[in-house]
Design a protein around this motif. Structure first.
Motif, PDB file in Angstrom:
ATOM      1  N   VAL A 179     -16.754 -15.793  60.787  1.00  0.00           N
ATOM      2  CA  VAL A 179     -17.744 -15.943  59.754  1.00  0.00           C
ATOM      3  C   VAL A 179     -18.840 -14.948  60.139  1.00  0.00           C
ATOM      4  N   LYS A 180     -19.236 -13.850  59.089  1.00  0.00           N
ATOM      5  CA  LYS A 180     -20.461 -13.209  59.249  1.00  0.00           C
ATOM      6  C   LYS A 180     -21.179 -13.522  58.204  1.00  0.00           C
ATOM      7  N   THR A 181     -22.461 -13.985  58.259  1.00  0.00           N
ATOM      8  CA  THR A 181     -23.174 -14.361  57.039  1.00  0.00           C
ATOM      9  C   THR A 181     -24.604 -13.813  57.399  1.00  0.00           C
ATOM     10  N   ALA A 182     -25.661 -13.687  56.502  1.00  0.00           N
ATOM     11  CA  ALA A 182     -26.867 -13.306  56.378  1.00  0.00           C
ATOM     12  C   ALA A 182     -27.662 -14.470  57.085  1.00  0.00           C
ATOM     13  N   VAL A 183     -28.948 -14.156  57.859  1.00  0.00           N
ATOM     14  CA  VAL A 183     -29.606 -15.163  58.026  1.00  0.00           C
ATOM     15  C   VAL A 183     -30.206 -16.041  56.957  1.00  0.00           C
ATOM     16  N   GLY A 184     -29.944 -17.373  57.074  1.00  0.00           N
ATOM     17  CA  GLY A 184     -30.572 -18.352  56.080  1.00  0.00           C
ATOM     18  C   GLY A 184     -29.590 -18.548  55.093  1.00  0.00           C
TER      19      GLY A 184
ATOM     20  N   ASN B   6     -25.376 -20.041  54.129  1.00  0.00           N
ATOM     21  CA  ASN B   6     -24.140 -20.445  54.619  1.00  0.00           C
ATOM     22  C   ASN B   6     -23.045 -20.639  53.787  1.00  0.00           C
ATOM     23  N   LEU B   7     -23.173 -19.815  52.703  1.00  0.00           N
ATOM     24  CA  LEU B   7     -21.925 -19.910  51.370  1.00  0.00           C
ATOM     25  C   LEU B   7     -20.825 -19.217  52.115  1.00  0.00           C
ATOM     26  N   ALA B   8     -20.891 -18.331  53.010  1.00  0.00           N
ATOM     27  CA  ALA B   8     -19.460 -17.773  53.728  1.00  0.00           C
ATOM     28  C   ALA B   8     -18.882 -18.934  54.701  1.00  0.00           C
ATOM     29  N   VAL B   9     -19.579 -19.843  55.182  1.00  0.00           N
ATOM     30  CA  VAL B   9     -18.980 -20.758  56.046  1.00  0.00           C
ATOM     31  C   VAL B   9     -18.496 -21.943  55.127  1.00  0.00           C
ATOM     32  N   LEU B  10     -18.967 -22.122  54.092  1.00  0.00           N
ATOM     33  CA  LEU B  10     -18.169 -23.022  52.712  1.00  0.00           C
ATOM     34  C   LEU B  10     -16.882 -22.262  52.647  1.00  0.00           C
ATOM     35  N   LYS B  11     -16.671 -20.797  52.455  1.00  0.00           N
ATOM     36  CA  LYS B  11     -15.422 -20.338  52.218  1.00  0.00           C
ATOM     37  C   LYS B  11     -14.686 -20.484  53.331  1.00  0.00           C
ATOM     38  N   ALA B  12     -15.248 -20.290  54.610  1.00  0.00           N
ATOM     39  CA  ALA B  12     -14.201 -20.434  55.654  1.00  0.00           C
ATOM     40  C   ALA B  12     -13.580 -21.789  55.911  1.00  0.00           C
ATOM     41  N   ILE B  13     -14.400 -22.903  55.723  1.00  0.00           N
ATOM     42  CA  ILE B  13     -14.068 -24.009  55.614  1.00  0.00           C
ATOM     43  C   ILE B  13     -12.830 -24.140  54.640  1.00  0.00           C
ATOM     44  N   ARG B  14     -12.992 -23.942  53.219  1.00  0.00           N
ATOM     45  CA  ARG B  14     -11.804 -23.866  52.237  1.00  0.00           C
ATOM     46  C   ARG B  14     -10.739 -23.080  52.586  1.00  0.00           C
ATOM     47  N   GLU B  15     -10.778 -22.096  53.328  1.00  0.00           N
ATOM     48  CA  GLU B  15      -9.599 -21.472  53.923  1.00  0.00           C
ATOM     49  C   GLU B  15      -9.184 -21.631  55.080  1.00  0.00           C
ATOM     50  N   SER B  16      -9.775 -22.524  55.956  1.00  0.00           N
ATOM     51  CA  SER B  16      -9.227 -22.830  57.253  1.00  0.00           C
ATOM     52  C   SER B  16      -7.859 -23.660  57.402  1.00  0.00           C
TER      53      SER B  16
ATOM     54  N   GLY C 161      -6.700 -26.727  63.360  1.00  0.00           N
ATOM     55  CA  GLY C 161      -6.709 -26.149  64.587  1.00  0.00           C
ATOM     56  C   GLY C 161      -7.638 -24.897  64.675  1.00  0.00           C
ATOM     57  N   ASP C 162      -8.028 -24.353  63.591  1.00  0.00           N
ATOM     58  CA  ASP C 162      -8.808 -22.920  63.571  1.00  0.00           C
ATOM     59  C   ASP C 162     -10.355 -23.374  64.363  1.00  0.00           C
ATOM     60  N   VAL C 163     -11.002 -22.499  64.846  1.00  0.00           N
ATOM     61  CA  VAL C 163     -12.281 -22.573  65.135  1.00  0.00           C
ATOM     62  C   VAL C 163     -13.259 -21.814  64.542  1.00  0.00           C
ATOM     63  N   ILE C 164     -13.994 -22.235  63.736  1.00  0.00           N
ATOM     64  CA  ILE C 164     -15.037 -21.729  62.469  1.00  0.00           C
ATOM     65  C   ILE C 164     -16.076 -21.153  63.574  1.00  0.00           C
TER      66      ILE C 164
ATOM     67  N   ALA D 173     -32.767 -25.936  55.919  1.00  0.00           N
ATOM     68  CA  ALA D 173     -31.563 -25.945  55.231  1.00  0.00           C
ATOM     69  C   ALA D 173     -31.314 -24.227  54.993  1.00  0.00           C
ATOM     70  N   SER D 174     -30.066 -23.867  54.881  1.00  0.00           N
ATOM     71  CA  SER D 174     -29.792 -22.486  54.509  1.00  0.00           C
ATOM     72  C   SER D 174     -29.774 -22.411  52.963  1.00  0.00           C
ATOM     73  N   GLY D 175     -29.698 -21.362  52.421  1.00  0.00           N
ATOM     74  CA  GLY D 175     -29.493 -21.018  51.145  1.00  0.00           C
ATOM     75  C   GLY D 175     -28.045 -20.666  50.970  1.00  0.00           C
ATOM     76  N   LYS D 176     -27.825 -20.289  49.601  1.00  0.00           N
ATOM     77  CA  LYS D 176     -26.364 -19.941  49.301  1.00  0.00           C
ATOM     78  C   LYS D 176     -26.412 -18.900  48.396  1.00  0.00           C
ATOM     79  N   ALA D 177     -27.095 -17.806  48.669  1.00  0.00           N
ATOM     80  CA  ALA D 177     -26.875 -16.528  47.920  1.00  0.00           C
ATOM     81  C   ALA D 177     -25.711 -15.868  47.869  1.00  0.00           C
ATOM     82  N   GLY D 178     -24.769 -16.127  49.002  1.00  0.00           N
ATOM     83  CA  GLY D 178     -23.570 -15.642  48.846  1.00  0.00           C
ATOM     84  C   GLY D 178     -23.006 -14.576  49.694  1.00  0.00           C
ATOM     85  N   THR D 179     -24.153 -14.032  50.258  1.00  0.00           N
ATOM     86  CA  THR D 179     -23.847 -12.908  51.327  1.00  0.00           C
ATOM     87  C   THR D 179     -23.306 -13.339  52.746  1.00  0.00           C
ATOM     88  N   GLY D 180     -21.998 -12.649  52.580  1.00  0.00           N
ATOM     89  CA  GLY D 180     -21.382 -12.857  53.959  1.00  0.00           C
ATOM     90  C   GLY D 180     -19.709 -12.684  53.681  1.00  0.00           C
ATOM     91  N   GLU D 181     -19.184 -12.607  54.845  1.00  0.00           N
ATOM     92  CA  GLU D 181     -17.552 -12.465  54.864  1.00  0.00           C
ATOM     93  C   GLU D 181     -16.982 -13.239  55.929  1.00  0.00           C
TER      94      GLU D 181
END
Length: 205
Positions: A46-51, A53-63, A66-69, A126-134
């Motif tokens: 997961v690559k995300t902007a400081v502050g 975490n929307l990309a983290v939520l996407k990673a959880i959805r796609e995990s 056994g994956d290590v996020i 908390a982090s925001g959810k602007a959506g920046t990240g991959e």
């Protein structure tokens, strides 16, 4: 045949580090919330902007189970990349661990989940959810380049990353190192004369 992931689960990160000459250890500030936590799995990066975490939520959805996020948040410790709710979702989806070169929050509640979380510390923001990240892109986490699918192993001593291109070679070297360490320990433990011989040999180099 036992999977390579399961074999790495039985090897201390110190042996794996030695097998790679210490070149793929994440920043030692990245530590487990509980000393007993250990894991091994393939990196879901997961690559995300400081502050954010929307990309983290996407990673959880796609995990996949056994994956290590593993999250590149540029070392930021002011805003948490996850709290107990986010970590709980990752656990339910079957992830094996969350590794972040930043901060988390809701420490007591996360510890109660008994799910391996490795981070640089905690915060209240908390982090925001602007959506920046991959997700599933090359990242740098804890100062180490990590590709999607690399094997990530963590325990109380820290976290190491094993590139896919050399994973079998590293496994073989780590198993050999572990066997030699165990042999050395059984030979000299509690034996003054053997300890002297070992130390003399080391000091003569």
């Amino acid at each position: 045949m036992e999977s390579i992931i399961n074999q790495f689960k039985s090897i201390a990160t110190t042996c794996i580090s030695d097998a790679m000459q210490g070149l793929n250890n994440l920043d030692p500030a990245i530590k487990p919330l509980k000393e007993e936590y250990r894991f091994a799995g393939r990196a879901l990066t997961v690559k995300t902007a400081v502050g954010d975490n929307l990309a983290v939520l996407k990673a959880i959805r796609e995990s996949k189970p056994g994956d290590v996020i593993i999250v590149d948040v540029k070392g930021d410790r002011y805003r948490a990349i996850a709290g107990d709710f986010v970590v709980g979702m990752a656990q339910t989806m079957g992830a094996s661990a969350l590794v972040v070169d930043g901060a988390i929050r809701d420490i007591a509640a996360i510890k109660a989940l008994n799910f391996p979380v490795f981070s640089k510390g905690s915060t209240v923001a908390a982090s925001g959810k602007a959506g920046t990240g991959e997700i599933n892109v090359p990242i740098s986490c804890g100062g180490i380049s990590i590709q999607p699918g690399d094997i990530i192993v963590g325990d109380t001593d820290g976290v190491v990353a094993i590139p896919q291109s050399i994973e079998q070679e590293v496994l073989d070297k780590a198993l050999d190192k572990m066997a030699k360490d165990e042999e050395r320990e059984s030979k000299i433990a509690g034996n003054i004369e053997e300890i002297k011989k070992y130390l003399d040999g080391m000091l003569a180099k």
